[in-house]
Scaffold this motif. Structure first.
Motif, mmCIF file in Angstrom:
data_model
loop_
_atom_site.group_PDB
_atom_site.id
_atom_site.type_symbol
_atom_site.label_atom_id
_atom_site.label_comp_id
_atom_site.label_asym_id
_atom_site.label_seq_id
_atom_site.Cartn_x
_atom_site.Cartn_y
_atom_site.Cartn_z
ATOM 1 N N ALA A 94 7.931 1.068 1.732
ATOM 2 C CA ALA A 94 7.330 1.758 0.582
ATOM 3 C C ALA A 94 7.822 1.111 -0.710
ATOM 4 N N ALA A 97 10.016 2.483 -3.810
ATOM 5 C CA ALA A 97 11.469 2.687 -3.794
ATOM 6 C C ALA A 97 12.167 1.608 -4.620
ATOM 7 N N ASP A 115 3.679 -1.029 1.498
ATOM 8 C CA ASP A 115 2.893 -0.001 0.811
ATOM 9 C C ASP A 115 2.968 -0.197 -0.685
ATOM 10 N N HIS A 138 -1.985 3.009 -1.584
ATOM 11 C CA HIS A 138 -1.869 4.461 -1.681
ATOM 12 C C HIS A 138 -2.168 4.942 -3.088
ATOM 13 N N ARG A 185 -5.476 10.456 4.275
ATOM 14 C CA ARG A 185 -4.201 11.150 4.164
ATOM 15 C C ARG A 185 -4.450 12.651 4.207
ATOM 16 N N HIS A 235 -3.268 9.761 8.201
ATOM 17 C CA HIS A 235 -1.975 9.546 7.568
ATOM 18 C C HIS A 235 -1.353 10.873 7.162
ATOM 19 N N HIS A 237 2.450 12.334 5.311
ATOM 20 C CA HIS A 237 3.790 12.080 4.760
ATOM 21 C C HIS A 237 4.358 13.428 4.355
ATOM 22 N N GLY A 277 6.924 8.152 5.317
ATOM 23 C CA GLY A 277 8.341 7.785 5.197
ATOM 24 C C GLY A 277 9.159 9.041 5.023
ATOM 25 N N GLY A 278 10.220 8.908 4.256
ATOM 26 C CA GLY A 278 11.028 10.087 3.962
ATOM 27 C C GLY A 278 12.320 10.182 4.731
ATOM 28 N N LEU A 279 12.664 9.145 5.502
ATOM 29 C CA LEU A 279 13.889 9.212 6.291
ATOM 30 C C LEU A 279 15.122 9.122 5.394
ATOM 31 N N PRO A 321 9.090 3.634 5.674
ATOM 32 C CA PRO A 321 10.394 3.889 5.061
ATOM 33 C C PRO A 321 10.564 3.098 3.763
ATOM 34 N N GLY A 322 11.040 3.755 2.730
ATOM 35 C CA GLY A 322 11.385 3.064 1.487
ATOM 36 C C GLY A 322 12.883 3.160 1.299
ATOM 37 N N ARG A 323 13.303 4.384 0.982
ATOM 38 C CA ARG A 323 14.719 4.666 0.761
ATOM 39 C C ARG A 323 15.610 4.184 1.916
ATOM 40 N N TYR A 421 14.734 4.142 -5.832
ATOM 41 C CA TYR A 421 14.348 5.096 -6.885
ATOM 42 C C TYR A 421 15.320 5.120 -8.063
#
Ligand SMILES: *Cc1c(COP(=O)(O)O)cnc(C)c1O
Length: 463
Positions: A94, A97, A115, A138, A185, A235, A237, A277-279, A321-323, A421
């Motif tokens: 992502a 991030a 992304d 997105h 989405r 999709h 999220h 994402g969001g892990l 995944p970004g973070r 971020y």
């Protein structure tokens, strides 16, 4: 432990109820590998080093504040995600991030997809050579110009976020004589943060199309009718900084139910499912994130289990995944300025940055760790609040931190886990010049995003 005899004044905890704060760490000089980038350690003089370079040298060469990014760690994490998901699944980093051309090249080399959620993120990705077919586009309000740019470039997928967008993307694709691969989405009514998730969350948010009331099913119907679109998947999220996989389980269950409805109504099995994402990552020693291979295993089992029950072929899974990739790989290096002990209240330690380079504490009450980086100290711990230099009392970097009581102006401190971020949300508040991102690997340091200059700032101000 003496309560007020150290040079920086009384400890914060003195005025707060007993037991309100955790005890100070056993060893203030220790660097918990959970929160620090992989090559971070202390050299024989006690100076923090990363990629073999001392932070004192980095500060001298590049100034402070600066984001210091461990390239080997970034690549290792990207590769771990790629390997964990294997060849029958896709990992989309992502970009929001943290995105820069160097990062795009590393992702490309490590076999990840990307992304983006704006035309300018797309431009960054393309300019660094990411093949368009490996980019997903997105956004809840893509402009016609952005849609055109994405379709024209040939992005691998556009993630449709509204009924209006279904028509817009189809229109642009048709105009350009293309058939654009798209996902829809959906909002599944699951909201997940950290250790909790809500399975009955309101679908009251700006992103996606609600599953509720048959809206997502209607979006599918419309997308399938339009020649310009090739609908390839659904999709979802569900949140950010998630540790508990059960939110994904509920989300996957609901998405698969939609896939089954689509099969029953249209006779087609959509080939892709994206779980977003969001892990979560460790910002402090209290956080226990999962490894990519555990996450991959859990998500695969969830999706294939649900599909088995629904008698669907298991679709190709993708994640975003970004973070979890970039977050742990960087720390922010600051110089300590003013130290202000407020008798009976707390001690404020000011650093030479703040909410302009890390808005997350002010915005989300995010928790961070901090360490004295330019030396070690045997002084007793003092509980402080680390703040920035901005004209705003909410300008907090670390709300409650233990630093050695002999901390002095000129010391370097480092805040780990600022890779995600922070630079991407940095601002020019108070005309702050946004800090550089310095990538360090194998004893070499190079600027990948340079520090803003006064000239940069004044150039925009046309008077
Ligand atoms: C923000 C976002 C991500 C990345 O979230 P992380 O918490 O950085 O992993 C992935 N997908 C979508 C659609 C997002 O909006």
């Amino acid at each position: 432990m003496s309560r007020s005899a150290h040079p920086a004044g009384p400890r914060h905890a003195d005025v707060l109820p007993e037991g309100h704060y955790p005890p100070p760490p056993a060893d203030l000089n220790a660097l918990d590998p959970k929160v620090w980038a992989r090559t971070v350690t202390r050299d024989k003089d006690g100076v923090v080093t990363v990629g073999g370079i001392a932070v004192t040298e980095l500060a001298e060469r590049f100034g402070t504040p600066a984001y210091i990014l461990d390239e080997a760690d970034f690549r290792a994490r990207a590769r771990a995600w790629r390997t964990a998901f294997g060849n029958d699944a896709d990992v989309f980093y992502a970009g929001k991030a943290f995105l820069s051309r160097a990062v795009v090249r590393w992702l490309h080399e490590e076999g990840l997809n990307l992304d983006v959620c704006s035309g300018t993120e797309l431009a960054t990705a393309l300019s660094a050579g990411m093949p368009a077919e490996r980019i997903a586009f997105h956004g809840n309000n893509k402009s016609m110009a952005e849609i055109r740019r994405a379709v024209e470039a040939g992005v691998g997928r556009v993630v449709l976020d509204s009924f209006q967008e279904i028509v817009r993307v189809a229109h642009v694709a048709q105009e350009l004589g293309r058939r654009q691969r798209v996902q829809i989405r959906v909002t599944v009514g699951v909201e997940a943060h950290t250790h909790e998730f809500i399975a009955t969350a309101h679908e009251d948010q700006k992103f996606g199309i609600p599953l509720a009331g048959g809206q997502a099913a209607e979006a599918v119907r419309r997308a399938l009718q339009l020649d310009g679109l090739e609908l390839v998947g659904i999709h979802s999220h569900i949140g950010s900084q998630i540790f508990d996989m059960s939110g994904f389980e509920v989300a996957a269950h609901r998405v698969v139910r939609l896939l089954r409805e689509i099969r029953d109504e249209h006779g087609i099995e959509l080939p892709e499912i994206d779980l977003g994402g969001g892990l979560g990552i460790a910002y402090t020693s209290d956080d226990d994130p999962r490894e990519p291979h555990e996450i991959a295993k859990a998500l695969r089992e969830i999706v294939s289990g649900e599909c088995e029950v629904a008698r669907l072929r298991t679709p190709r899974i993708s994640v975003e995944p970004g973070r979890a990739i970039v977050g742990p790989t960087a720390f922010t290096l600051y110089e300590v300025g003013t130290i202000k002990p407020l008798e009976g209240l707390r001690t404020y330690v000011s650093v030479d940055g703040g909410m302009s380079d890390n808005i997350r504490t002010a915005l989300y009450d995010a928790e961070y760790s901090i360490a004295l980086a330019s030396r070690v100290s045997d002084a007793e711990p003092m509980l402080v609040r680390v703040v920035g230099k901005h004209c705003e009392s909410g300008d907090i970097v670390v709300r409650d931190a233990f630093l050695p009581a002999d901390l002095a102006p000129g010391d370097l401190v480092a805040v780990p886990a600022t890779g995600a971020y922070c630079r991407s949300m940095a601002s020019n508040y108070n005309h702050a010049l946004r800090p550089p991102v310095v990538a360090v690997a194998d004893g070499e340091a190079r600027v990948i995003v340079r520090r803003e200059t006064e000239e940069d700032l004044l150039r925009l101000d046309v008077g």
